[in-house]
Design a protein around this motif. Sequence first.
Motif, PDB file in Angstrom:
ATOM      1  N   TYR A  24       5.500 111.804 162.421  1.00 53.97           N
ATOM      2  CA  TYR A  24       5.604 111.533 160.980  1.00 53.97           C
ATOM      3  C   TYR A  24       7.055 111.735 160.507  1.00 53.97           C
ATOM      4  N   PRO A  56      20.501 125.352 173.432  1.00 54.16           N
ATOM      5  CA  PRO A  56      19.662 124.816 172.352  1.00 54.16           C
ATOM      6  C   PRO A  56      20.036 125.375 170.975  1.00 54.16           C
ATOM      7  N   GLY A 116      21.237 123.127 167.788  1.00 58.64           N
ATOM      8  CA  GLY A 116      20.627 123.168 166.449  1.00 58.64           C
ATOM      9  C   GLY A 116      21.660 123.410 165.360  1.00 58.64           C
ATOM     10  N   ARG A 164      11.315 109.233 158.921  1.00 60.98           N
ATOM     11  CA  ARG A 164      11.256 109.498 157.480  1.00 60.98           C
ATOM     12  C   ARG A 164      12.292 110.535 157.070  1.00 60.98           C
ATOM     13  N   ARG A 205      15.063 119.797 156.807  1.00 63.56           N
ATOM     14  CA  ARG A 205      15.940 118.714 157.237  1.00 63.56           C
ATOM     15  C   ARG A 205      16.121 118.671 158.746  1.00 63.56           C
ATOM     16  N   PHE A 206      15.696 119.718 159.412  1.00 60.70           N
ATOM     17  CA  PHE A 206      15.866 119.721 160.867  1.00 60.70           C
ATOM     18  C   PHE A 206      14.565 120.126 161.545  1.00 60.70           C
ATOM     19  N   GLY A 216      18.516 112.646 154.934  1.00 57.77           N
ATOM     20  CA  GLY A 216      19.661 113.301 155.573  1.00 57.77           C
ATOM     21  C   GLY A 216      19.284 114.259 156.674  1.00 57.77           C
ATOM     22  N   GLY A 217      18.040 114.179 157.130  1.00 52.74           N
ATOM     23  CA  GLY A 217      17.592 115.099 158.170  1.00 52.74           C
ATOM     24  C   GLY A 217      17.551 114.451 159.541  1.00 52.74           C
ATOM     25  N   HIS A 218      17.080 115.218 160.507  1.00 56.35           N
ATOM     26  CA  HIS A 218      17.038 114.705 161.878  1.00 56.35           C
ATOM     27  C   HIS A 218      15.954 115.412 162.687  1.00 56.35           C
ATOM     28  N   VAL A 219      15.346 114.654 163.593  1.00 56.83           N
ATOM     29  CA  VAL A 219      14.336 115.199 164.506  1.00 56.83           C
ATOM     30  C   VAL A 219      14.877 115.118 165.928  1.00 56.83           C
ATOM     31  N   VAL A 220      14.754 116.192 166.675  1.00 52.96           N
ATOM     32  CA  VAL A 220      15.126 116.154 168.086  1.00 52.96           C
ATOM     33  C   VAL A 220      13.897 116.419 168.944  1.00 52.96           C
ATOM     34  N   GLN A 221      13.691 115.550 169.918  1.00 54.05           N
ATOM     35  CA  GLN A 221      12.676 115.855 170.916  1.00 54.05           C
ATOM     36  C   GLN A 221      13.364 116.673 171.995  1.00 54.05           C
ATOM     37  N   ALA A 222      13.056 117.960 172.026  1.00 53.91           N
ATOM     38  CA  ALA A 222      13.727 118.886 172.946  1.00 53.91           C
ATOM     39  C   ALA A 222      13.157 118.730 174.353  1.00 53.91           C
ATOM     40  N   ARG A 270      22.843 115.016 176.127  1.00 56.68           N
ATOM     41  CA  ARG A 270      22.836 114.736 174.679  1.00 56.68           C
ATOM     42  C   ARG A 270      24.254 114.523 174.159  1.00 56.68           C
ATOM     43  N   GLU A 330      25.153 114.545 157.905  1.00 53.09           N
ATOM     44  CA  GLU A 330      25.062 115.288 156.640  1.00 53.09           C
ATOM     45  C   GLU A 330      24.974 116.790 156.845  1.00 53.09           C
ATOM     46  N   MET A 377      16.505 125.516 169.171  1.00 52.36           N
ATOM     47  CA  MET A 377      17.245 124.545 168.356  1.00 52.36           C
ATOM     48  C   MET A 377      16.922 124.752 166.871  1.00 52.36           C
TER      49      MET A 377
END
Lengths: 585, 287
Positions: A232, B75, B79, A236, A216-217, A241-247, B112, B266, A256
């Motif tokens: 990808y 970081p 997270g 999606r 999910r992360f 309920g997930g999330h993507v972070v561009q660090a 952020r 969530e 992270m």
Amino acid sequence: MAEDLNWAVGGEAGDGIDSTGKIFAQALARAGRHVFTSKDFASRIRGGYTAYKIRTSVEEVQSVVDRLDILVALTQRTIDENLDELHDGSAIIYDGERSWEAEIPDEMTAVDVPLKSLAEDAGGAIMRNIVALGAACEITDFDVEYLDEALEKRFGGKGSQIVENNKEAARLGQEYVAENYDLDHLGYSVETTDNDYVLLNGNEAIGMGAIAAGCRFYAGYPITPATSIMEYLTGRIEDYGGHVVQAEDELSAINMALGGARAGARAMTATSGAGIDLMTETFGLVATSETPLVIADVQRSGPSTGMPTKQEQGDLNMALYGGHGEVPRFVITPTSITECFWKTVEAFNLAEKYQTPVFLVSDLAMSVTEQTFPPEAFDMDDVEIDRGKLVDDDEEVDEWLDAQGHFRAHAVTDDGVSPRAIPGTADGAHMSTGLEHDELGRRTEDQDERVQQVDKRYRKVETAQEQEDWDYREFGDEDADNLIISWGSNEGALVEALEYLEEDGIDVRVISVPYIFPRPDLSEEIEAADDVIVVECNATGQFADLIEHDVLTRVKRINKYTGVRFKADELAEQITEQLSAEVPA
Amino acid sequence: MSSDVRFTDFKSDKQPTWCPGCGDFGTMNGMMKALAETGNDPDNTFVVAGIGCSGKIGTYMHSYALHGVHGRALPVGTGVKMARPDIEVMVAGGDGDGYSIGAGHFVHAVRRNVDMSYVVMDNRIYGLTKGQASPTSRSDFETSTTPEGPKQPPVNPLALALASGASFIAQSFASDALRHQEIIQEAIEHDGFGFVNVFSPCVTFNDVDTYDYFRDNLVDLQDEGHDPNDYEAAKEVILDSDKEYQGVMYQDENSVPYHEKHGVTEDMSEIPDGAPDDAMDLVREFY
């Protein structure tokens, strides 16, 4: 061997080569044909030679070969770059009206189509590649309606007018060739079937596997060729309920992901060699803090910046040994695109069951290659989730409290795996650290505690060695005297090489290894063979070294480090050569 | 979350190895009191720390905690908060940790605007490596590695935060216990990234930025009638290098924290027993 057709489009980066190839590949898949694609691209945004190649057959195709039947050439370089693969029966589609004058060897069939002007007739010069696809349909006697379906998929979101224009462009290309050329003597025809196939690449399979496994992360930093995993997941993973972070960099990305994992999420990061170098700083912390984390390394050519858009399997030693001090980790190497999916699922389970970092080591060849599969190859009902020793009710937590009521997050256990409490779990509060620590996670320099914790962490590997299947995949003749061992993406080319070898009367047993650490014990298999050859895309034979170390015997090696993946026919040739060569002293 | 949490519940039974008189004692007490005062308990709190004297804090406090690698605490905190918006996240670090090796992360954590608090124990020296110049050391501060002083201006962490688009910028003094606690509480309660630079004197290696120095020179913004919502006023105070201030310099009233802006709400720790019910749709996308 399956009757196959090899098609390519080439030009300058920015010419829309990728989407042209993808549309044709999708049309072929819609027609129930198997497709295997490969890409040749330069590390620049515009300009520089780029090609998209498709091998297609009604039977499964898993490799590229040294033959090109139909070439859509947008530049002279496209022809020059592929001369070795073109043959007397090849047809080359080009636009004679454009400024460059095509130099095409006499024995090949030049199909001059006014791509640009026909595209303009259909509504815009931008569609010249689609005109070329229509022309290709005519040459290969392939029903242009399949192309329509691919165009609808590609441009449906942009409105029906765009779709109609593109269909028209394809028709104009098809008609032009039909009216001006008689190419029946070339004998190309593309048979169709009723099969429904999905078409995807290794990075998409990893992303899909991650979501299926409950990731999910995701935190990552863009780098070729790993970025498409992040692309990808973005757009999606939110649906789940997930999330993507561009660090801001790879150091941040892995930290992270580590934070997400400690908070209880299934978390992941992905990068390529240069990024793994940066992540190595935190790698030891992930391991000693016993955090479940999946780290994907989509290898490219190194060292340093190397050849960022080229293939290599040069990071094996880094995955195995990277980082200071000694820490256990698992190293998994998917051997095919479907394995990219299934091994990703497995990586998440192993990470949580053993509370360790898991390296998922793929490579550029797999990440950019698209291949067709029956959808059942990704049957989601077969996805199992095992979260390991996650304790979440009071009773379970109580079991792991010391006399003072402190949660023993790094408890020394027989199997090496400690209980895991995530934030919010009552009485589970504890700290973890990269410092050597006691059972409570607190810093210690006590000699006994140090040894206990080191042993405990390594005991997880012993437990995993006993409890999990560290198996290999096998092809060819089980009783053959000739044994080929491979890891990662070389499997497809090897499987197809078997067919060439068979034609020459050479029996071979192929073992394809998806686990590097722990890895299957191959001593029996090696002892039973006369000749043992290890195949890999690197210069020094990193896996061959491991095998020699395991079995204390020398093996023959086939190493390719040109930046291009193995081709089936080339591999068959090299295997034949090696079989008659001497074993190194 | 229980309402009868005392600040001592956040205390571990491990005795700190900080030098007697170290500012970090006061800094930590304020953190623990602020956490308890804002209704948190050890089971819903995650404290992240980096390396150095400040990094030891996770050992002396009791909560979910991670003691990470040098400079990367932010970081990690990011997270944790993204995966668990329900958890109170506090990140602690030192001036070397945050403004030298971690400066890049600081800038990006600030912009952020993740809903967590960041407490930096700024002693203007590297203590645990026994007295070298830090990024906030004065340009003429003589140390073992800078015998004639660093000869370069110190980093102004408040200005760095402001330039990065911070929504909460504050400074406190470890020895002014009540004000320090109040300021940390405000940082916790702020909707977004609550940044507090804490003057936390090193009694062993820094004989310039001492308790006495701060007592004599500290100006409390509350006494000056400073309005933290006034950006221009905040800018003036933050860029004023002649004085040492404590208090909330700047707070964006309209701050929207990361998770709200990005819809990350969530609890990501809860996942199905197998693939999600509609997971075959992911496969069908590739038709």
